[in-house]
Scaffold this motif. Structure first.
Motif: not given
Length: 195
Positions: A146-173
């Motif tokens: 949800f933080l990534a979505m809010a970052l996207y809404n504030t125009g901080r696309h790079h931060d949002a994408m980085a957060l999601l990529l790290n989340l996927i890398a850490a949690t994906s099975r």
């Protein structure tokens, strides 16, 4: 927000329609039952899709227990599930500002507050709440999402994408993703890097 997933977590997503209208029997329950019983009944009603009935129990309960964080959280949640995000907001604020929430409910209230700010277009407030929540609960993937979505809404696309990529890398099975975890984490630091 819609709690059909049964997690007890608030998501701020579009609610499903269809709570039954309040029934007159609720007045009897309010008059003859204590706080714990009313709260439990309201939760059961919300969980069974009878959100308007739950709201009819919770509004008087929150008036008689204005400093009760758990009552405030449940009141916020039922408003959220009804698509009444603006009405949910003050209840979320009261819930997180008072002691008494379980750890799980505090996470849900923080997520609900941040998500509600985002849905209402209050993006900087959403980022602030969700960033603090992630700092408090760094292992919570839902808060980070949800933080990534809010970052996207504030125009901080790079931060949002980085957060999601790290989340996927850490949690994906997914074994394909897991095999590329170091590369994904590396590129998440600087998505614009080229050779």
């Amino acid at each position: 927000m819609n709690d059909t997933d049964g997690t007890g977590r608030n998501g701020g997503a579009e609610p499903q329609e269809g709570g039954a209208a309040p029934q007159e029997g609720n007045a009897e329950v309010r008059a003859g039952t204590g706080r714990d019983e009313i709260l439990a009944q309201a939760v059961r009603l919300r969980e069974s899709g009878r959100r308007e009935e739950a709201r009819a129990l919770l509004l008087p309960l929150t008036e008689s227990h204005p400093d009760d964080a758990e009552v405030a959280y449940q009141t916020a949640w039922v408003h959220d599930t009804l698509g009444l995000e603006a009405e949910a907001l003050p209840h979320y604020l009261r819930a997180i500002q008072r002691p008494g929430l379980s750890d799980e409910d505090r996470r849900g209230a923080l997520l609900g507050l941040g998500s509600t700010y985002r849905v209402l277009g209050k993006y900087p407030e959403a980022v602030a709440v969700l960033r603090d929540a992630v700092a408090e609960y760094p292992d919570d993937g839902a808060l980070r999402t949800f933080l990534a979505m809010a970052l996207y809404n504030t125009g901080r696309h790079h931060d949002a994408m980085a957060l999601l990529l790290n989340l996927i890398a850490a949690t994906s099975r997914d074994p394909e993703i897991a095999g590329y975890r170091p590369a994904i984490e590396h590129y998440a630091k600087d998505l614009d890097a080229t050779l």
